[in-house]
Structure formats: C-alpha cells, structure tokens
Enzyme design. Structure first.
Site, PDB file in Angstrom:
ATOM      1  N   VAL A  92     -12.282   8.926 -15.474  1.00  0.00           N
ATOM      2  CA  VAL A  92     -12.397   7.466 -15.529  1.00  0.00           C
ATOM      3  C   VAL A  92     -11.027   6.968 -15.231  1.00  0.00           C
ATOM      4  CG1 VAL A  92     -12.692   5.086 -16.729  1.00  0.00           C
ATOM      5  CG2 VAL A  92     -14.167   7.088 -17.152  1.00  0.00           C
ATOM      6  N   PRO A  93     -10.627   6.481 -13.827  1.00  0.00           N
ATOM      7  CA  PRO A  93      -9.277   6.673 -13.499  1.00  0.00           C
ATOM      8  C   PRO A  93      -8.415   5.170 -14.251  1.00  0.00           C
ATOM      9  CG  PRO A  93     -10.654   5.463 -12.021  1.00  0.00           C
ATOM     10  CD  PRO A  93     -11.414   5.986 -13.015  1.00  0.00           C
ATOM     11  N   CYS A  94      -8.174   5.423 -15.343  1.00  0.00           N
ATOM     12  CA  CYS A  94      -7.159   4.292 -15.993  1.00  0.00           C
ATOM     13  C   CYS A  94      -5.836   4.457 -15.489  1.00  0.00           C
ATOM     14  CB  CYS A  94      -7.237   4.720 -17.667  1.00  0.00           C
ATOM     15  SG  CYS A  94      -6.820   6.292 -18.106  1.00  0.00           S
ATOM     16  N   HIS A  95      -5.403   5.525 -14.875  1.00  0.00           N
ATOM     17  CA  HIS A  95      -3.965   5.387 -14.247  1.00  0.00           C
ATOM     18  C   HIS A  95      -3.982   4.466 -13.066  1.00  0.00           C
ATOM     19  CE1 HIS A  95      -6.448   8.618 -12.240  1.00  0.00           C
ATOM     20  NE2 HIS A  95      -5.804   8.210 -11.125  1.00  0.00           N
TER      21      HIS A  95
END
Length: 304
Positions: free
Chosen positions: A267-270
């Site tokens: 899950v691309p929180c970056h």
C-alpha cells in the site's frame, strides 16, 4: 471498491480493489543478487538530500568510495545516475508532480465507485477482516513469518492463507516478531523462512498476483484503498488525499491512517507528501521514502 461495514473494521466482499500501480514491480525490488547495495545507496541519498554533496567527486569522498564504484552501484540500483536521481526527489519535481496529478486521484476514486472497467490488471486483491475476526484478535489464524533481504533493506513479512497481513522493514533493535504478536495477539505464529523468502521474491514479479488481508478501522481501510489508486510515479499531498475522500478537514486523521499502513510498500504510503513539496517523514526512514519515490520516478520516466 471495498465495502465498509459496522464495528470499526472492514466487511469483506468478493469484488476486490485491484491495480498494478501500487508497488515497485521489477526484479530490482527484491532481487538482492542483482542489487545488494542499498546501504550504500541509502547513505548516498542522505548526502544528496542534505545538500552537502554537489558533485559526484564530493559525494564519493564523503562516502569513502571511488567515483567509479559509486556511479556503477547507484546507477545499477536506481537506473539513473546520482545527479539524475536527485532531480527526481527534489522539491521542485515534487511540486510539479502534485500540480500535474491533482485531479488524477479524485478521478480514480470516482471511477472506483462507478466503473469496474477502471481495472487494467487483476493483480492485487484486498480483503479486510470482519468485525468478529477483529474481536477475536487473530484467534484461529495461522501466520507464517520470516525475514528476507530486499533492494531496500531487510523486510519481514507475515503470511496467512488469505493473503499478506504484515510487511515491515526491519530497523535497529526492534523485534519484528513481537510487533507481529502485538498486532495479532491471539494468532498462532510460526517461522517459515522459505515461504517468506519465496513470497518476497514473488512480489518483485509484475505478473504475480498479490492478496492482502488487512486489519484496520473503516477509516484506515478507506485511506489505504485510496492509496492503492495512486499510480507509480505519481505523488499526492495529505490534504488532497483527504479532500478526494470527501473529508477536507481530516488531514491529520488521514496522515495517521497513512502512517498506520501494515504492509509497507504494497500500500504505497510513500507516495503521500506534504503540500509544500517536502517529502516528509516515513515510518521506515526518510531516506527509504526518497529511495522509493526516486526509484519509481526513474522507472516511470524510462517506461514513458
């Protein structure tokens, strides 16, 4: 789109959030035989973002390696030179990305409600735990776990029959097993290094499907679902993410949900940054966030 249920957790349904865009998806991500130099790269990124290294010679000198070695290792890992990489993680590039992609997330969220045809590839499926499973704290769940080296450092993964439930980078003296146990206190845990290594390697294959089994509140799942629609190479601000979710005054709550992401880069929180263009903090280190953003930007540019 995920269907949110009562009781502060997600009600599962057969339809799944699926997209190719949420993860770095070449062999570079986990093939450490090809890219074993993340420690050097991370140190280089720290120097680059600090503004202390204005040339390759200066950067190499500060890192105690030759210019040739640094250029080779960095270019092999990132796909671009250190100078080019710095452009991808600069404040100017971040602001430009925020401006150009401002309406993309809103459109994606709208499509997620009304158009199942939005899904280009059936690669990632998300399922949330039910209220009963949340109350059971993992009772009856068997989680296999293990650590494995990746191109971004050592990763620790938790696997269930229903999908990946836990993925962290191993940092410092923290005990990843205890963290997993706190998250799933009643689950049965067993070490399975072979399965963990194999699964982490599979995550590097763009053709491999990924199943996620996520534990979170309704609000957290809603935020994570939105993050899955932020494509590789794109960035979004916390404020715009909140606005796109119909909660413009909930920026802090959205930021907390982003930080609580239980499956690292899957899950691309970056890809969420500050509206000022500053990349901001990251649970697993600001240099790793810059590495992910720069790596994806370089890959996105080369594929364009």
């Amino acid at each position: 789109m995920l269907l949110l249920g009562n009781g502060g957790v997600l009600q599962p349904r057969k339809n799944r959030v699926e997209t190719r865009a949420q993860r770095p998806h070449t062999r570079q991500m986990n093939d450490i035989q090809v890219h074993p130099h993340y420690r050097l790269v991370s140190r280089a990124i720290i120097e680059l973002t600090s503004g202390q290294a204005q040339s390759l010679a200066t950067l190499a000198g500060r890192l105690g390696v030759s210019e040739f070695h640094l250029q080779r290792v960095f270019s092999e890992w990132a796909g671009v030179s250190p100078k080019r990489f710095l452009q991808f993680i600069s404040k100017e590039r971040a602001l430009a990305a925020l401006r150009s992609e401002r309406d993309v997330l809103s459109a994606s969220l709208s499509a997620g409600v009304s158009s199942p045809g939005r899904l280009h590839d059936l690669l990632v499926s998300c399922e949330g735990i039910t209220p009963g499973e949340a109350r059971a704290l993992g009772a009856g769940v068997h989680i296999r776990y293990g650590a494995h080296e990746t191109a971004l450092g050592t990763a620790f993964v938790g696997l269930t029959d229903r999908g990946v439930c836990h993925l962290r980078f191993v940092e410092g003296a923290a005990d990843p097993i205890e963290e997993l146990r706190r998250e799933w206190p009643a689950a049965t845990l067993s070490e399975d290094r072979r399965a963990a290594s194999a699964r982490l390697d599979e995550l590097a294959d763009p053709r491999a499907p990924i199943r996620l089994w996520l534990k979170g509140t309704n609000f957290q799942i809603k935020v994570w679902e939105a993050l899955l629609r932020v494509r590789e190479g794109e960035l979004v601000s916390y404020g715009h993410l909140a606005a796109a979710l119909g909660m413009p005054k909930a920026t802090r709550a959205v930021a907390s949900a982003v930080a609580a992401n239980p499956v690292a880069w899957l899950v691309p929180c970056h890809r969420v940054i500050r509206s000022s263009g500053v990349l901001g903090q990251y649970r697993w280190g600001s240099e790793r966030k810059a590495a992910l953003i720069g790596w994806e930007a370089a890959r996105h540019r080369s594929a364009a």
